[in-house]
Design an enzyme around this catalytic site. Sequence first.
Site, PDB file in Angstrom:
ATOM      1  N   CYS A  76       0.870  -1.172   0.000  1.00 56.04           N
ATOM      2  CA  CYS A  76       0.000   0.000   0.000  1.00 56.04           C
ATOM      3  C   CYS A  76       0.913   1.231   0.000  1.00 56.04           C
ATOM      4  O   CYS A  76       1.729   1.403   0.913  1.00 56.04           O
ATOM      5  CB  CYS A  76      -0.854  -0.029   1.266  1.00 56.04           C
ATOM      6  N   CYS A 186      -0.824   3.766  -6.480  1.00 51.80           N
ATOM      7  CA  CYS A 186      -1.724   3.105  -5.525  1.00 51.80           C
ATOM      8  C   CYS A 186      -1.886   1.675  -6.028  1.00 51.80           C
ATOM      9  O   CYS A 186      -2.080   1.461  -7.232  1.00 51.80           O
ATOM     10  CB  CYS A 186      -3.070   3.837  -5.499  1.00 51.80           C
TER      11      CYS A 186
HETATM   12  N1  DGL Z   1      -3.836   0.428  -2.095  1.00 53.42           N
HETATM   13  C1  DGL Z   1      -3.667   1.618  -1.328  1.00 53.42           C
HETATM   14  C2  DGL Z   1      -2.452   2.393  -1.832  1.00 53.42           C
HETATM   15  O1  DGL Z   1      -1.589   1.810  -2.475  1.00 53.42           O
HETATM   16  C3  DGL Z   1      -4.956   2.375  -1.316  1.00 53.42           C
HETATM   17  C4  DGL Z   1      -4.952   3.442  -0.292  1.00 53.42           C
HETATM   18  C5  DGL Z   1      -6.310   3.782   0.254  1.00 53.42           C
HETATM   19  O2  DGL Z   1      -6.910   2.919   0.885  1.00 53.42           O
HETATM   20  O3  DGL Z   1      -6.709   4.930   0.089  1.00 53.42           O
HETATM   21  O4  DGL Z   1      -2.276   3.556  -1.580  1.00 53.42           O
END
Ligand code: DGL
Length: 265
Positions: A76, A186
């Site tokens: 993440c 993301c």
């Molecule tokens: N997959 C997360 C990232 O890479 C999403 C972040 C979120 O939940 O806003 O930032």
Amino acid sequence: MVKLNKFPIGIFDSGVGGTSIWKEINALLPLENTIYLSDSKNAPYGDKSKHAIINLAIKNTEFLLKQNCKIIVVACNTATTNAIKVLRENYDVPFIGIEPAIKPAALQTKTNTIGILATEGTLNSELFEKTSSSINQKIIRKEIIGKGLVELIEKGKLYSDEMTKLLSSYIKPLIKADVDCLVLGCTHYPYLIPQIRKLVGDRMQIIDSGEAVAKQTKAILKKHQLINNTKENSTHQFYINKDRKVLQMLISNTNNKVEIIEESF
Ligand code: DGL
């Protein structure tokens, strides 16, 4: 002494997006056992405070450490850019993080203009600021907050009209600005590549960090002599604190036997 090699790789994300990283890790390291934690109940992390993101990252780390994970991949960008420093200071296990691949984009752009689509939490983080200041400052960075994208992906609305509308509102200004390299900052966004491709045609290269994270995971496991070389079938557990449907859909094309466990954490 206990051999840690068979212990699983722990991977966590605010939701189902980090499965894009799990797929890269599994492709590169097929013998490794894995445990994936999808904190979908608390998604999105991207508009939470740094303090809240750190607390969630700690909760996820402790869950994975209780399951004897030998290494933790923070799949993440938002959690990495806001919390990995604190995690590394507080736990002995090796951590692998992910942040927007702006360095490769800066090297590849011909128009000197790169686009970065990421969450607010990532774009406002100190780590992102630091990485941004380390690239050629003549390169123009068009930063776009992908507000609402994670929520739609978590609902499984990947190909909905709502998604097309939202995506095109984020992508159009990038086309106008002559961006030729788009960084997906993301781990949810690689699931949007076909939709983005439709909008940009071949005028942009789309860059994400998934493969680099898998390679880094392998390198760190090697360094610590933690690679699992046993020829047993690997096991893959996915914990999720919400309905499993979307997670199941996203990993349905894997050849591995996977177990999905719905649990509140
Ligand atoms: N997959 C997360 C990232 O890479 C999403 C972040 C979120 O939940 O806003 O930032």
